[in-house]
Design an enzyme around this catalytic site. Structure first.
Site, PDB file in Angstrom:
ATOM      1  N   ALA A  69      45.362  62.313   2.550  1.00  0.00           N
ATOM      2  CA  ALA A  69      45.969  62.770   3.796  1.00  0.00           C
ATOM      3  C   ALA A  69      44.864  63.051   4.806  1.00  0.00           C
ATOM      4  O   ALA A  69      43.730  63.320   4.427  1.00  0.00           O
ATOM      5  CB  ALA A  69      46.764  64.036   3.529  1.00  0.00           C
ATOM      6  N   GLY A 119      46.542  61.525  -1.357  1.00  0.00           N
ATOM      7  CA  GLY A 119      47.740  60.773  -1.004  1.00  0.00           C
ATOM      8  C   GLY A 119      47.606  59.288  -1.305  1.00  0.00           C
ATOM      9  O   GLY A 119      48.607  58.603  -1.580  1.00  0.00           O
ATOM     10  N   GLU A 125      48.613  58.876  -4.692  1.00  0.00           N
ATOM     11  CA  GLU A 125      50.061  59.089  -4.808  1.00  0.00           C
ATOM     12  C   GLU A 125      50.833  57.837  -4.378  1.00  0.00           C
ATOM     13  O   GLU A 125      51.861  57.497  -4.966  1.00  0.00           O
ATOM     14  CB  GLU A 125      50.467  60.317  -3.994  1.00  0.00           C
ATOM     15  CG  GLU A 125      49.912  61.603  -4.632  1.00  0.00           C
ATOM     16  CD  GLU A 125      50.131  62.852  -3.791  1.00  0.00           C
ATOM     17  OE1 GLU A 125      49.617  62.881  -2.658  1.00  0.00           O
ATOM     18  OE2 GLU A 125      50.801  63.779  -4.261  1.00  0.00           O
ATOM     19  N   GLU A 170      42.876  67.564  -3.961  1.00  0.00           N
ATOM     20  CA  GLU A 170      43.522  68.600  -3.136  1.00  0.00           C
ATOM     21  C   GLU A 170      43.077  70.013  -3.492  1.00  0.00           C
ATOM     22  O   GLU A 170      42.862  70.833  -2.603  1.00  0.00           O
ATOM     23  CB  GLU A 170      45.049  68.492  -3.247  1.00  0.00           C
ATOM     24  CG  GLU A 170      45.651  67.316  -2.491  1.00  0.00           C
ATOM     25  CD  GLU A 170      45.605  66.015  -3.268  1.00  0.00           C
ATOM     26  OE1 GLU A 170      44.960  65.962  -4.336  1.00  0.00           O
ATOM     27  OE2 GLU A 170      46.216  65.037  -2.806  1.00  0.00           O
TER      28      GLU A 170
END
Ligand code: COA
Length: 710
Positions: A73, A119, A122, A144
């Site tokens: 992200a 992300g 992910e 994260e």
């Protein structure tokens, strides 16, 4: 067939190859791909196109950046989040997007080369098939927690389902990097190929999956050994309990994110994927609002900004390339510096007074490389190459071709001056001379130099191959060329580099000494060694100050103390207890005799209570809060003095120097962020109270008074 509207800042580029929609992710104008809510529309457009165009048989996701897939992200966006609800809804948005991706009409193949983080991973987990390159730059991680957050786009649910609970927790709770080979072994990816054929194979696989010639891979779930533990709720209970214990042991409860991640993973197991996703979003929102996360995100950007800082004010000259390095002194530090230099392809000449010292130095270099080889961080070939780059000498032969000479001899001004005078005639005119002193002002060393303008300090931390910081010290005479050369070379060695102005103890040693000395004074007053160390570990330091003194060497601490006391007078006058322990000849861990006991392998045991006989006095209880306040504020106040006196160029450097160099708790962001969190006015009040009680050594720095009035 609909075509997505071409937007000027569009990140997703598409092309049809053999009926497969190849989507190239390439954020315009940015060095890496990151994910942000702005991308959702682009993805939605893509999904629509796939749904409507029956000729499309599969989708390949690939990056347009040379060395990274998706770096997660966009961390900058986290700074704009104002409420937990806002952060939660962004996470929900991402989850829904990936849910759509995972259920797309046609198979989606992720083709990964380079860093695949957060992300990015992910997205990959929501794809139906995963191919990566077998290149060293290809790494997978969910970092994260290192930013005080948890994965927010389904990572806490999909990763355990793909690789098994234990392997997933290992990645989620530590943020650890996994390379291609390991990713393949653990079932995180289905296939690893050479970069040159990544795209082509990905299209092949999409077609095979679409035609039913290949089945999507079955998640491994962690392999047979973990089946016993993971496939029943009792076993999983044990895994979760152990994971929680290990997190608490490592973090002392200061970092809420790994615990939150555990809750989200557990919710997925006990209540199913949908509930798990909901919990993940809720906790992502909560974590995004924590002070811990704000501080860690700040440190991420601060260290990134340092990567681009040449170390001098503009206009900055170009640094010289350092291809040959001379090192004076083959001891622990000299060998440590050599060990990282050869790994960057620098030819190193290690100079010492006799062959046996050089032999020991070379063996120490070899040991560092050997460790990297056995951890597979180096190939045999790289190991051989690196080792062949280091040679020893008892005279200055070879030094005439050195671009940089680093002196790492014993911490003694006379010796350092003598060594400098000896080597100077052997050095090229444009070569830079650096002392690895931790305390002695560079100007004093350079006083005997024929060319003081090329002399500076390069203060590495021990052990050199592990510690991330380099403190470059410049004097008013040091040329900008010399400074930028040292900074650029430090970065090449993989260090985070701060540049400070000259002065006794520079920045890191000076602030650390103020803190350690206060610990010594607490010992003078009767505090127990455990009470001091426990209190500061509780505050968040990796080890307590007394343990640290044993590690650094009590004799070394004693010498540093004298230099600083001479420079700063009463404020830094050595504690009585320290003086006595130094005089008693205890040196700490290296001598097997310090404040703590050490076994033959140097492993720390309990406090060596006989040291109280050396210190004298009686032990009494001193309030834990007072221990913390005194030691921490001594450090913070000294950091403020360093800024006020121009030793530091910025608070940012002070924060990074303290966190990366001397163990200031990262979740507190560094001394200057700590001042901001507590409030300068409050810090001043505390210092003034202490100052009234303790012989004026807590006089607040002017700059704190100034900030306190704002
Ligand atoms: N969000 C925002 N910016 C990011 C970013 C992210 N996730 N990842 C990298 N960047 C930025 C860096 O800040 C830097 O910006 P700058 O040039 O303006 O300073 C730029 O991208 C290049 O990064 P850099 O670290 O210098 O490149 P690199 O090639 O050495 O390393 C990565 C690339 C991806 C390995 C590294 O940047 C990284 O680890 N990023 C953090 C990833 C992360 O924690 N993601 C999880 C988010 S939850």
């Amino acid at each position: 067939m609909t075509t997505p509207r071409p937007l000027p800042d569009q990140t997703l580029r598409t092309a049809i190859e053999r009926d497969v929609l190849v989507v190239t992710i390439d954020r315009p104008g940015e060095p890496v791909n990151t994910l942000s809510p702005a991308l959702v529309d682009e993805f939605e457009g893509l999904f629509l196109r796939v749904d409507e165009d029956s000729l499309i048989k599969g989708v390949v996701l690939i990056s347009g950046k040379p060395d990274s897939f998706i770096a997660g992200a966009d961390i900058e966006q986290f700074l704009t989040l104002r409420t937990a609800a806002e952060a939660e809804s962004i996470s929900r948005l991402g989850q829904r997007l990936l849910d759509r991706l995972s259920k797309l009409r046609v198979p989606v193949v992720a083709a990964i080369h380079g860093a695949c983080l957060g992300g990015g991973l992910e997205v990959v987990l929501a794809s139906r098939y995963r191919i990566c390159t077998d290149h060293p730059r290809t790494t997978f991680a969910l970092p994260e927690v290192q930013l005080g957050l948890i994965p927010g786009m389904g990572g806490t649910q999909r990763l355990p389902r793909r690789v098994g609970l234990q392997a997933a927790l290992d990645m989620i709770l530590t943020g650890r990097n996994v390379r291609a080979k390991r990713a393949l072994q653990m079932g995180l990816v289905d296939e690893a190929v050479h970069p040159s054929i990544l795209r082509e194979i990905a299209v092949d696989r999409a077609l095979s999956l679409a035609a039913g010639r290949m089945k999507p891979s079955v998640p491994r779930g962690g392999g047979p050994a973990s089946l016993l533990l993971e496939h029943n709720s009792l076993g999983r209970g044990i895994v979760f309990r152990k994971a929680r214990e290990s997190v608490m042991e490592k973090t002392h409860g200061h970092y809420p994110a790994p615990l939150a991640a555990l809750v989200a993973v557990q919710a997925g197991y006990s209540r199913g994927m949908d509930a798990g996703l909901e919990e993940e979003s809720r906790l992502f929102g909560a974590m995004a609002m924590t002070d811990v996360s704000r501080q860690l995100v700040y440190l991420f950007f601060a260290s990134n900004a340092l990567k681009k800082d040449p170390g001098v004010e503009p206009p900055s000259p170009s640094p010289h390339d350092v291809r040959r390095l001379g090192i004076l002194g083959a001891g622990f530090m000299g060998a440590g510096i050599a060990s990282i230099a050869v790994q960057q392809g620098t030819a190193v000449r290690l100079k010492d007074t006799d062959l046996s010292r050089i032999g020991k130095g070379l063996a120490a270099v070899r040991a560092v490389l050997q460790e990297r080889l056995s951890r597979r961080q180096l190939t045999r070939h790289e190991f051989d190459d690196a080792l062949s780059l280091v040679g020893g000498t008892t005279n200055y032969s070879g030094f005439e071709s050195a671009d940089l000479v680093i002196e790492a001899v014993f911490e003694d001004l006379d010796l350092k001056q003598r060594v400098l005078q000896e080597v100077e005639p052997a050095m090229r005119d444009d070569a830079v001379y650096a002392s690895n002193t931790s305390t002695i002002p560079i100007a004093q060393i350079a006083a005997v130099a024929g060319r003081p303008d090329r002399v500076l300090g390069m203060h590495f931390f021990s052990p050199v191959h592990r510690m991330p910081l380099l403190e470059v010290v410049v004097t008013p005479d040091t040329t900008p060329e010399a400074a930028v050369t040292a900074v650029a070379y430090g970065k090449k060695l993989g260090k985070t580099v701060i540049v400070v102005n000259d002065g006794p103890g520079f920045y890191t040693t000076r602030t650390l000494s103020a803190y350690m000395n206060e610990a010594g004074r607490l010992l003078d007053e009767g505090a127990s060694i455990e009470a001091i160390d426990d209190a500061l570990v509780d505050f968040g330091f990796p080890v307590g100050p007394v343990t640290l003194l044993d590690e650094v060497g009590i004799d070394v601490g004693g010498k540093v103390g004298l230099v600083l006391a001479e420079a700063f007078g009463a404020r830094m006058a050595p504690a009585e207890s320290m003086r006595k322990v130094v005089a008693a000849g205890r040196t700490g861990r290296k001598g097997g005799h310090g404040f703590y006991r050490y076994d033959d392998e140097g492993k720390k045991g309990t406090v060596d209570t006989t040291v109280y006989g050396v210190i004298g006095g009686v032990r009494r209880e001193i309030d834990r809060g007072e221990i913390v306040e005194r030691c921490v504020l001594a450090m913070v106040n000294e950091a403020a003095y360093c800024l006020e006196e121009g030793i530091l160029r910025s608070p940012r450097d002070g924060d990074i120097g303290a966190v990366f160099g001397i163990g200031f708790p990262p979740f507190r962001g560094g001394p200057f962020r700590y001042i901001d969190s507590v409030g300068a006015g409050r810090i001043v009040e505390q210092l003034e109270d202490l100052n009234a009680r303790f012989s004026a050594r807590f006089r607040p720095a002017e700059i704190l008074l100034h900030w306190g009035r704002r």
